[in-house]
Design an enzyme around this catalytic site. Structure first.
Site, PDB file in Angstrom:
ATOM      1  N   ASP A  81      -9.105  -1.649   7.322  1.00  0.00           N
ATOM      2  CA  ASP A  81      -8.667  -0.500   8.090  1.00  0.00           C
ATOM      3  C   ASP A  81      -7.718  -1.028   9.168  1.00  0.00           C
ATOM      4  O   ASP A  81      -7.712  -2.225   9.475  1.00  0.00           O
ATOM      5  CB  ASP A  81      -9.912   0.165   8.695  1.00  0.00           C
ATOM      6  CG  ASP A  81      -9.575   1.253   9.675  1.00  0.00           C
ATOM      7  OD1 ASP A  81      -8.646   2.036   9.391  1.00  0.00           O
ATOM      8  OD2 ASP A  81     -10.251   1.326  10.725  1.00  0.00           O
ATOM      9  N   ARG A  82      -6.915  -0.137   9.733  1.00  0.00           N
ATOM     10  CA  ARG A  82      -5.931  -0.598  10.725  1.00  0.00           C
ATOM     11  C   ARG A  82      -6.409  -0.350  12.161  1.00  0.00           C
ATOM     12  O   ARG A  82      -6.781  -1.280  12.856  1.00  0.00           O
ATOM     13  CB  ARG A  82      -4.584   0.116  10.470  1.00  0.00           C
ATOM     14  CG  ARG A  82      -3.419  -0.518  11.198  1.00  0.00           C
ATOM     15  CD  ARG A  82      -2.180   0.379  11.186  1.00  0.00           C
ATOM     16  NE  ARG A  82      -2.277   1.424  12.188  1.00  0.00           N
ATOM     17  CZ  ARG A  82      -1.369   2.376  12.374  1.00  0.00           C
ATOM     18  NH1 ARG A  82      -0.298   2.447  11.595  1.00  0.00           N
ATOM     19  NH2 ARG A  82      -1.523   3.275  13.334  1.00  0.00           N
ATOM     20  N   ASP A  83      -6.421   0.929  12.570  1.00  0.00           N
ATOM     21  CA  ASP A  83      -6.705   1.255  13.973  1.00  0.00           C
ATOM     22  C   ASP A  83      -8.152   0.924  14.325  1.00  0.00           C
ATOM     23  O   ASP A  83      -9.084   1.383  13.662  1.00  0.00           O
ATOM     24  CB  ASP A  83      -6.431   2.733  14.240  1.00  0.00           C
ATOM     25  CG  ASP A  83      -4.987   3.112  13.925  1.00  0.00           C
ATOM     26  OD1 ASP A  83      -4.084   2.393  14.368  1.00  0.00           O
ATOM     27  OD2 ASP A  83      -4.781   4.126  13.231  1.00  0.00           O
TER      28      ASP A  83
HETATM   29 MG   LIG Z   1     -10.144   2.699  12.280  1.00  0.00          MG
END
Ligand SMILES: [Mg+2]
Ligand SMILES: [Zn+2]
Length: 187
Positions: A9-11
Site C-alpha cells: 500500500d502507499r499512503d
Molecule cells: Mg494506506
C-alpha cells in the site's frame, strides 16, 4: 527458488498519509521515516515489488491522473536514488460507489499485477498496508499480511483481524524480514 512478491500500500506505508485528504502534488508526498532505507533492504529479498493504492480523489474530481502520475514519478525516482526498487505501481481512481473491481479490498489490482508478472503466486506474497481493506485483500488472496499500525480509523475493525504480523512501520517490517532470512524465510 520461488520468487517472493511484495505488495505495498502507499499512503501510511511508504509516505505519510494525509488524514481525510489526498496527496495531490509531489510536494505533499513525504516519505515515512526510514521508508527509503526499508525499500532498499526489501529490494534484496522480494520480486516483484508492486504498489497498489486506492486514489478515489481522481473520480471525486479533486485531482487528475496526471497529478497522481507526477506523485508516483517522485516516489519512483527517490526510491531508485536510495537504492530501492518498485517494479510497478497500480492505482484505482474510482469512488467507492462506482463498484469497480480494482478498489481494495477488491482484488483487481493484484490480479493486474499477476497478468504483468505471471510468475506471481499469491501464496508466496506479502501484502503490507495500514488499512482494513489492505488486510482484507491480502487475506482473501491467501497472502501473508503485514499491518502497519497507525490508522486510527480502522483500529477497531482490525483489532481481531487475522493478520500475519503487526508492525510500527515499513522499516520494522524490513527488520522482521531480515531476522527471518536467517531462519529460512519465508518458511
Ligand atoms: Mg494506506
Ligand atoms: Zn477501481
Amino acid at each position: 527458488m520461488p520468487s517472493r512478491p511484495l505488495f505495498l500500500d502507499r499512503d501510511g506505508v511508504i509516505n505519510q498519509r494525509l488524514r481525510g485528504d489526498y496527496v495531490r502534488h509531489p510536494d505533499e508526498f513525504v516519505f515515512e521515516e526510514n521508508a527509503l532505507a526499508a525499500l532498499r533492504l526489501l529490494a534484496g529479498w522480494f520480486c516483484p515489488i508492486v504498489v497498489v493504492t486506492n486514489q478515489a480523489g481522481i473520480d471525486k474530481g479533486l485531482m487528475t491522473h496526471d497529478d497522481v502520475r507526477a506523485v508516483h514519478e517522485k516516489m519512483l525516482a527517490e526510491t531508485e536514488r536510495a537504492g530501492g526498487r518498485i517494479d510497478a505501481v497500480y492505482y484505482c481512481p474510482h469512488r467507492p460507489d462506482e463498484g469497480c473491481s480494482c478498489r481494495k479490498p477488491a482484488p483487481g489490482m493484484a490480479h493486474q499485477a499477476q497478468r504483468d508478472f505471471p510468475y506471481i503466486a499469491f501464496r508466496d506474497a506479502w501484502m503490507v498496508g495500514d488499512s482494513l481493506s489492505d488486510m482484507q485483500m491480502g487475506h482473501a488472496l491467501g497472502m501473508r499480511t503485514a499491518l502497519i499500525l497507525g490508522k486510527d480509523e480502522d483500529a477497531d475493525a482490525l483489532e481481531h483481524f487475522p493478520v500475519t504480523g503487526r508492525f510500527a512501520s515499513l522499516w520494522a517490517f524490513a527488520g522482521y524480514c531480515q531476522a527471518k532470512l536467517f531462519q529460512n524465510f519465508p518458511a
